[in-house]
Write a protein that holds these residues in place. Structure first.
Motif, PDB file in Angstrom:
ATOM      1  N   THR A  32       0.792  -1.177   0.061  1.00 39.40           N
ATOM      2  CA  THR A  32       0.048   0.072   0.022  1.00 39.40           C
ATOM      3  C   THR A  32       0.850   1.221  -0.020  1.00 39.40           C
ATOM      4  O   THR A  32       0.421   2.387   0.049  1.00 39.40           O
ATOM      5  CB  THR A  32      -0.800  -0.003   1.161  1.00 39.40           C
ATOM      6  N   PRO A 117      -4.215   3.725  -2.177  1.00 40.96           N
ATOM      7  CA  PRO A 117      -3.738   2.261  -1.647  1.00 40.96           C
ATOM      8  C   PRO A 117      -4.048   0.919  -1.605  1.00 40.96           C
ATOM      9  O   PRO A 117      -3.616   0.013  -1.788  1.00 40.96           O
ATOM     10  CB  PRO A 117      -3.546   2.884  -0.207  1.00 40.96           C
ATOM     11  N   ALA A 119      -5.706  -0.999   0.650  1.00 42.21           N
ATOM     12  CA  ALA A 119      -5.143  -1.660   1.551  1.00 42.21           C
ATOM     13  C   ALA A 119      -6.107  -3.000   1.925  1.00 42.21           C
ATOM     14  O   ALA A 119      -5.694  -3.989   1.977  1.00 42.21           O
ATOM     15  CB  ALA A 119      -4.976  -1.024   2.973  1.00 42.21           C
TER      16      ALA A 119
END
Length: 296
Positions: A32, A117, A119
């Motif tokens: 990430t 990102p 995640a």
């Protein structure tokens, strides 16, 4: 004489707090991070994310492969995708049909000043896949296990479609698809299965620490449980191409995430303790499927 199914994860996690796993959390944080720029698919050559997965699997003692393919998303020009896969061969006869563990590593991309990102979606699944590859390498399994990190899932499940269209399918017994394992405060993992797969009892008998499994063979029921009636959970991720080929599947995920497909889906917004418990729970489930029985 009794037949006992021995699970390393179950033994060490049945009591006491979770032991931190730096590699698992480190993989999640790395995937990430800014250098990976949201892991967008479509590069001509394997991108930094694919190279990272290749290196990690190599370090774990595997001989990983890159499976490159062309795809066209919508009206865009043809693009390239790159699956990363590694095989853990069966080590105990008789060998049963193989299991394909999938997790898509691509996300929405972005630029250095603003990127996605991803995640939870789906660095969480990929870091779990790497954890499983590390840990299962230490066991004697009773079937081939393929660890398949797919590309171009976000653009249309292209990596898993390509895989299921270009490998022999007759000896594949099950797909286990990991997508979004960073559980929220409910600490619930939903398991969507193909009908009559025979895994309900295995899932229901598990009692992982701090994680609840909810099993169903109905995508509509999963939509009700997660308050996502407009989401077609059967077609939502990489288990679908396996389903289309008649291969049983288990999709494992935390359901809807309010930060899904936003720049807020960051490492810092993941409850790493809960996530780690979720990965250990998945590992315990997979143990119960792939670990050979031991006479005592």
């Amino acid at each position: 004489m009794r037949l006992l199914r021995i699970s390393f994860v179950a033994l060490i996690l049945s009591s006491g707090p979770s032991v931190a796993n730096p590699q698992l959390i480190g993989d999640l944080q790395t995937l990430t991070s800014p250098p990976f720029l949201g892991r967008e698919s479509g590069s001509l050559e394997p991108n930094q994310s694919a190279q990272y997965l290749y290196t990690r699997l190599s370090e774990s003692g595997y001989k990983p492969q890159i499976q490159s393919f062309d795809f066209q998303a919508g009206w865009s020009a043809s693009q390239r995708g790159h699956n990363v896969l590694a095989v853990l061969p069966c080590q105990k006869n008789p060998c049963l049909p193989s299991i394909i563990i999938t997790a898509h590593y691509d996300h929405l991309g972005g630029i250095e000043s603003r990127y996605y990102p991803g995640a939870n979606d789906n660095a969480s699944g990929v870091a779990a896949l790497l954890f499983l590859a590390d840990r299962l390498k230490q066991q004697q399994t009773n079937r081939d296990i393929v660890f398949l990190a797919t590309d171009a899932e976000e653009k249309g499940l292209f990596g898993s479609h390509y895989y299921t269209s270009n490998v022999p399918l007759e000896n594949i017994g099950l797909n286990i698809n990991l997508d979004m394992l960073a559980v929220n405060k409910k600490r619930t993992l939903y398991v969507l299965s193909s009908r009559h797969s025979g895994y309900e009892q295995i899932v229901q008998q598990l009692a992982p620490r701090n994680i609840r499994f909810r099993y169903t063979e109905s995508a509509k029921r999963l939509g009700k449980w997660t308050d996502t009636p407009r989401t077609d959970w059967l077609r939502a991720s990489d288990h679908y191409p396996f389903f289309k080929q008649g291969i049983p599947f288990l999709y494992i995920g935390m359901g809807e995430d309010e930060k899904h497909h936003s720049v807020k889906d960051t490492f810092l917004n993941v409850d790493v303790d809960a996530y780690q418990d979720a990965v250990y729970a998945v590992s315990e489930l997979i143990d119960s499927i792939v670990a050979p029985q031991v006479d005592t």
